[in-house]
Every structure is written in structure tokens, then in C-alpha cells.
Write a protein that holds these residues in place. Sequence first.
Motif, PDB file in Angstrom:
ATOM      1  N   HIS A  12       0.811  -1.229   0.000  1.00 18.05           N
ATOM      2  CA  HIS A  12       0.000   0.000   0.000  1.00 18.05           C
ATOM      3  C   HIS A  12       0.842   1.276   0.000  1.00 18.05           C
ATOM      4  CE1 HIS A  12      -2.936  -3.052   1.013  1.00 18.05           C
ATOM      5  NE2 HIS A  12      -3.850  -2.195   0.608  1.00 18.05           N
ATOM      6  N   VAL A  13       2.057   1.182   0.537  1.00 14.38           N
ATOM      7  CA  VAL A  13       2.951   2.344   0.509  1.00 14.38           C
ATOM      8  C   VAL A  13       3.870   2.263  -0.709  1.00 14.38           C
ATOM      9  CG1 VAL A  13       4.936   3.373   1.676  1.00 14.38           C
ATOM     10  CG2 VAL A  13       2.892   2.823   2.969  1.00 14.38           C
ATOM     11  N   ASP A  32       8.810  -7.386  -4.907  1.00 13.86           N
ATOM     12  CA  ASP A  32       7.880  -7.871  -3.878  1.00 13.86           C
ATOM     13  C   ASP A  32       7.808  -9.389  -3.926  1.00 13.86           C
ATOM     14  OD1 ASP A  32       5.462  -6.071  -2.304  1.00 13.86           O
ATOM     15  OD2 ASP A  32       5.369  -8.264  -2.246  1.00 13.86           O
ATOM     16  N   MET A  33       7.740  -9.989  -2.734  1.00 16.38           N
ATOM     17  CA  MET A  33       7.653 -11.450  -2.650  1.00 16.38           C
ATOM     18  C   MET A  33       6.238 -11.942  -2.977  1.00 16.38           C
ATOM     19  SD  MET A  33       7.862 -11.526   1.496  1.00 16.38           S
ATOM     20  CE  MET A  33       8.149 -13.248   1.719  1.00 16.38           C
ATOM     21  N   THR A  86       5.362  -3.438   9.198  1.00 17.62           N
ATOM     22  CA  THR A  86       5.995  -3.516  10.520  1.00 17.62           C
ATOM     23  C   THR A  86       4.887  -3.691  11.565  1.00 17.62           C
ATOM     24  OG1 THR A  86       6.005  -1.098  10.474  1.00 17.62           O
ATOM     25  CG2 THR A  86       8.089  -2.177  10.013  1.00 17.62           C
ATOM     26  N   THR A 121       7.230   2.308   9.016  1.00 14.76           N
ATOM     27  CA  THR A 121       7.158   2.899  10.353  1.00 14.76           C
ATOM     28  C   THR A 121       8.020   2.048  11.270  1.00 14.76           C
ATOM     29  OG1 THR A 121       4.913   3.604   9.877  1.00 14.76           O
ATOM     30  CG2 THR A 121       5.549   3.517  12.200  1.00 14.76           C
ATOM     31  N   LYS A 258      -1.751  -0.341  15.753  1.00 18.56           N
ATOM     32  CA  LYS A 258      -0.436  -0.984  15.932  1.00 18.56           C
ATOM     33  C   LYS A 258       0.646   0.044  16.255  1.00 18.56           C
ATOM     34  CE  LYS A 258       1.936  -0.594  11.726  1.00 18.56           C
ATOM     35  NZ  LYS A 258       3.231  -0.054  11.503  1.00 18.56           N
TER      36      LYS A 258
END
Length: 386
Positions: A12-13, A32-33, A86, A121, A258
Motif C-alpha cells: 500500500h505504501v 515484492d515477494m 511492521t 514505520t 499498531k
Amino acid sequence: MNRIAIVGGCGHVGIPLGLALASKGFQTTLIDMNSSAVECILGGKLPFQEEGAEQILAETLGKTLHVTTDASAAKECDALIFVIGTPVDEHLNPCVNAVMHTISDYIPHMSDGQLIILRSTLYPGTFRIIENMLLNAGKHPRLAFCPERIQQGKGIQEIFALPQIISGATPEALEAARELFSRLTDTLIEATPEEAELAKLMTNSWRYLEFAIANQFYIMAQSSGIDFHRLYDIMTTDYPRARHFAKPGLAAGPCLLKDTLQLASFYNNNFFLGHSAMLVNEGLPNFLVEELEKKLGSLNGKKIAIFGMTFKVDSDDIRDSLSFKIKKKLEQKLAVVLPVDPYLKGMVSIDDALATADGIILGAPHTAFKDIRPMVPFIDCWRLWK
Ligand SMILES: NC(=O)c1ccc[n+]([C@@H]2O[C@H](COP(=O)([O-])OP(=O)(O)OC[C@H]3O[C@@H](n4cnc5c(N)ncnc54)[C@H](O)[C@@H]3O)[C@@H](O)[C@H]2O)c1
């Protein structure tokens, strides 16, 4: 600086950042995995909704934008940006290890002098851990931390408009980060890595607390039979100091809770306001179900529609959506749940739900629901259906 790779580039980022960079002429590779997200983008589509992104994707794919699952694409790029998730773990503690492992996997592809930007983050202290990890591995890149602050779904627009916080391990790293981000936005705010880590977490926690205040007052007023929305108008109308008073609503998604928990963990679980906010915001779904139960009597066997299953308005993102908490609670009360959401597949249609539901809870105030006038008892903490 021309070649850039983004690890976690299809998230998303990663996508808005990658598209923004590609649109400015940088040769940008999203690594990306998640092979299905990679395939999706290679096919010219986005794996999720992102305002303004499709057009840039069409203009840049195969020209300045490249997408792969191959980590070795990070080799020899001028800047390597990490934007992997994260999260907190099942004990609500920060998972610092996940970032460390990913970066460690990429060490063989790093070179001295290369710009490495951490954009996820970070739990406070993580930047220095990574700096030491790289030094221990004999690597001397220019390490920077430039946290992302875009709003989910509006990233493209915001990347070019928001001030960018930049920090670096050395003046050279800071300068390189400045060079890169000044191509995207006008305002750069310098910080130390420690300040940048806390600034990002405190920004999100502050937002989460704002929602908690509104939600606590909503629960307080409604429980005593007073319409909170009328109270809100009474408190805020033409009163300048209440200009920014948040409105009640389900406060969910992958970041706010979070990040509040990360800050709590950083402060040895003495972040009382943060934990209180969690109790209020996470308690709201139960309150909404109980309010509907009061209106309908027993929910056993009743058909209850939840309008809006995503975590926020006009989005297709269900990550950590509290509508699913409402669903669980309703099912425990033996209600038959009708999930409705025009942004998701496999949902009950608006018309079918309106025709058959005995009661409704508004989970997300999508624009598509605005003109609905429910004919059965409903709970709308958002005040969409005045
Ligand atoms: N979503 C937001 O709006 C937002 C806003 C600001 C900051 N952030 C922060 O940005 C970070 C990323 O969040 P996100 O929402 O983009 O997460 P996300 O889950 O959407 O994206 C992370 C991506 O990283 C990929 N990934 C994970 N491990 C990998 C690896 N080892 N190699 C390659 N790819 C890997 C995943 O497949 C996924 O596509 C988090 O720290 C989050 O807190 C998010």
C-alpha cells in the motif's frame, strides 16, 4: 541518482511511492515477494484501489516502472527503499525481527555509498539496530530513515503534497535523501532518526486518541439516552476551539492501533492514554451490537446487515476492519449476518439487504450508502443517515 528499487514495492505504501518516482522519470523497480501482486501490476492492474494510480501505471509500466519478485534487482541501483510491513505480534509487541531479516537478506545486494532508505514505520531504536547490522556486515551505505505519512488510498496525491520528514545516519545520507525527495515534494523536514521514529508513531497515536475521545463521548451519551450527534453540533457549532473535534466512528486499519501499541511498548507499557484509547476504540463494535440488540430484543435468528466491511470509507481495504469484529459478535448472538460492501466481491447486494434485513449496523459510511433510508432499526455511529 536515477535507478531506484523498492522492497515491498507492491504494498500500500510501495505502489504510490513507486508510481510517484516513476512518474518523475526515475527508473523504478518494485520488488515484492507477493507474486500475485507482481503479476497483477505486470498485467497493468493495481492489486487494490489507489486514487489516480491507474493512469500513471499505464503511462510508466515497462518504461520507467518495472516489477519483479527477484531480490537481485536491488543490485547496483542508486537507492534501495524498504517499505515492508511492521506489524505487532500476537502479544501486541513490535515485530522488529521481520524488518531485520528482510534487510539482512538484501545485504549481499548492497554496496558502499548506495542510498538505503527505511520508509516503514519503525519501532524506536530500530534505525540504529539496522545501522549496526550493516556495519557488522562490513557495509557502508548511506542509510536514511524517511517515514511515510500518506493516507491509505490517497497516496499519489499526498506524496506530492505532504511535507516529507527526512533523517540520516550521516550528513551524506541526509543529503542524498534530500536530493531524492526534493524531486517529489517542496517541503522537507529534517530530523534525527530518533526524532523521525517517534514523530511518526506519535502522529498516528495522536490520531487514534482523537478518535477514542469522540468514541468514548459517543458511547457515554448514547448509553444515557442522549443523541451524541446533537451534542456534537451543540459543542462545535461556531466554537473555534472545537474546530478539530473528531467525529465518532470505527477506528481501524493497519496503522493507528499498531503504532499506538508500538509507542506503548517503547514506553514500557506506561502509555496509559494509548491503552485507554485501544479499550474504547476496540470496544465500540460491541457497544454498537448491544445498541441494536436493545432495539430489536434478541438477535437470535435475526437477519442483520452490516453496511460497509472495509476499514474506512470508499476504500476496498479490509485490513483490521472492525466490521469483522461486529460480524463475529453478531454471529455469537446467533444472528444471520448479511455483509454488504460495493467495494468487495462476494457480498450481499444493497437492495437484497434492504429487502430482507431485520436490522442494520453501518460499518463504513461509503458514499454509495448515503441516500439509503433504512426502514428497519439501525445503528449509525457515523451519522450518515441523519
Ligand atoms: N498503508 C498506509 O497507508 C501506510 C501509511 C504510512 C505508513 N505505513 C507504514 O508503511 C509500512 C508498509 O505498510 P503497507 O501498508 O504498505 O504494508 P503492505 O502489507 O501493504 O505492504 C508490504 C509489502 O511488502 C511485501 N514484503 C514483505 N516482506 C517482503 C520481503 N522480504 N521482500 C519483498 N517484499 C516483501 C509484502 O508482500 C507487501 O506487498 C508499514 O510500516 C506501515 O506502518 C503505511
